[in-house]
Design an enzyme around this catalytic site. Structure first.
Site, mmCIF file in Angstrom:
data_model
loop_
_atom_site.group_PDB
_atom_site.id
_atom_site.type_symbol
_atom_site.label_atom_id
_atom_site.label_comp_id
_atom_site.label_asym_id
_atom_site.label_seq_id
_atom_site.Cartn_x
_atom_site.Cartn_y
_atom_site.Cartn_z
ATOM 1 N N SER A 46 41.868 11.709 189.743
ATOM 2 C CA SER A 46 42.137 10.751 190.807
ATOM 3 C C SER A 46 41.890 11.331 192.203
ATOM 4 O O SER A 46 40.786 11.748 192.514
ATOM 5 C CB SER A 46 43.570 10.224 190.669
ATOM 6 O OG SER A 46 43.757 9.061 191.426
ATOM 7 N N ASP A 203 42.187 5.136 186.113
ATOM 8 C CA ASP A 203 42.635 6.475 186.511
ATOM 9 C C ASP A 203 43.106 7.276 185.287
ATOM 10 O O ASP A 203 43.741 6.749 184.374
ATOM 11 C CB ASP A 203 43.803 6.270 187.485
ATOM 12 C CG ASP A 203 44.297 7.517 188.164
ATOM 13 O OD1 ASP A 203 44.612 8.483 187.466
ATOM 14 O OD2 ASP A 203 44.379 7.502 189.414
#
Length: 423
Positions: A46, A203
């Protein structure tokens, strides 16, 4: 020969903390490749993968900091959505308190613009230049198969269970890894290329890898014969994006209600909101401790004799009070340096990953400075019931010193080739 690993947590704009930490270690204007060449493998998720992209693009660390501090650039990556863009979701927001805030599609274009040529480079192409780049591992979550997904430069990795999967560009891998769901981005990440057949990704935190340190260690151990390293050779620098650990109210007095956590009633609305945001929290304590033990790190049950020379160095500010006598108080090692007052502490505890305003990013930078100066604690790898370190470091400077000790005599990074390891 030491096999150093860099692991970068997810955390949106809180990843500013990671760049500040790298500046402390390697210099404010160190180039990305100068940093990467100190490591044999880099794993990221991320926000940490966005930091990794800046390093791969060989930007100065000060230039990567500007990606976060410059509002116009920050809003290209985290492009705000109008509620009119998702009218159906407005009702969901009113009922459950969750609503996507950023545009997934605009983020990919921003990453391509920021990263330039390296962003369009296939991730696998980095492996042919091992003298220039370390092995790269980027975590994501496959929306359609409901499985954790790892994009890696070394597709021949013994840990790669999907060797027939096509490999994305650097920007696409980062895009997949940084598209946090539900309360953050409006759609899963897509790669508009035929090879991916419009597969979709969230993510890597959704798969449990917001802190990718354990995935990184497994990658190294699984390839120990190929990379020419033993588990005893592995040293890990794991940099987080801040967390909090408040003691439950009632055990001891507190100088402020903001320093303790209260139990809350459970109901569908609050639980849905909690689950929608908790998937990107992924408290990293378990992953760091598991990696420490896997690499042969010692374990202590006495906080007077904490293990501070383990194979994993965890650097991560933790919003946590200290117990003085029978009272929880804000930590203050040096009142003359940067610190947090109770209001700032409370604001940071309540602030989520979607912290994109100028004021919020400024407060994150203030948190870094207070942590650096010893007035915010560092997250240990393992703690006692009173939140004292059993493994790891209580303060930023202790962790920095330990990592600098490990890198005091740098050795050339092992090249990618098949090697037999004995011993």
């Amino acid at each position: 020969m030491t096999f150093p690993i860099l692991s970068l947590d997810g955390g949106g704009t809180w990843s500013l903390i990671q760049i500040r930490t790298l500046q402390e270690l390697y210099g404010a204007d160190a180039r990305g490749l100068d940093v990467l060449n100190r490591f044999s493998l880099v794993a990221a998720n991320s926000g940490g993968s966005i930091v990794l992209g800046g390093l791969l693009a060989n930007k100065k660390l000060s230039e990567i900091v500007d990606l976060y501090l410059t509002e116009s650039v920050r809003k290209k990556i985290f492009h705000p959505l109008s509620p009119l863009a998702h009218p159906i979701d407005v009702g969901v927001h009113a009922t459950w308190g969750v609503f996507p805030q950023f545009s997934t599609e605009r983020k990919l274009q921003a990453l391509l613009d920021i990263l330039g040529d390296i962003g369009r480079t296939p991730l696998v192409a980095l492996e042919s230049e091992t003298k220039k780049y370390p092995h790269i591992l980027i975590s994501a979550f496959d929306y359609d198969t409901h499985r954790a997904m790892f994009f890696r430069s070394d597709v021949g990795s013994a840990a790669n269970t999907g060797r027939q999967n096509p490999e994305p560009s650097v920007a696409e891998a980062i895009h997949a890894s940084s598209t946090a769901p539900v309360n953050f981005f409006d759609n899963p990440a897509r790669f508009h290329t035929e090879a991916f057949h419009n597969r979709r990704f969230w993510d890597g935190a959704v798969g449990g890898y917001n802190n990718p340190v354990l995935a990184a260690v497994i990658e190294a151990i699984a390839n120990s014969s190929r990379y020419g390293c033993l588990p005893a050779d592995i040293k890990v620098l794991s940099i987080g994006t801040a967390t909090n650990a408040l003691p439950l109210r009632g055990g001891h007095r507190s100088e402020s209600p903001a320093l303790v956590a209260r139990t809350r009633s459970s109901n569908p609305v609050s639980d849905i909101r909690l689950l929608a945001t908790a998937i990107v929290d992924d408290p990293p304590d378990a992953a760091s401790f598991s990696a420490h033990v896997m690499l042969g790190g010692k374990v202590s049950d006495n906080d007077q004799h904490a293990v501070s020379d383990g194979p994993v160095v965890r650097l991560n500010p933790i919003l946590q009070p200290v117990l003085e006598g029978n009272e929880w108080r804000l930590p203050t090692q040096d009142a003359s340096k940067a610190s947090l007052d109770t209001q700032s502490f409370d604001t940071l505890v309540k602030m989520d990953m979607a912290a994109t305003s100028k004021k919020a990013v400024g407060l994150i930078d203030q948190l870094y400075r207070a942590w650096r100066d010893g007035n915010v604690l560092n997250q240990p790898i393992h703690t006692s019931i009173n939140l004292k370190p059993l493994v790891g470091h209580r303060y930023f400077r202790e962790g920095i010193d330990q990592w600098e000790c490990y890198q005091a005599n740098p050795q050339p990074r092992p090249l990618f080739e098949t090697k037999a390891v004995t011993g």
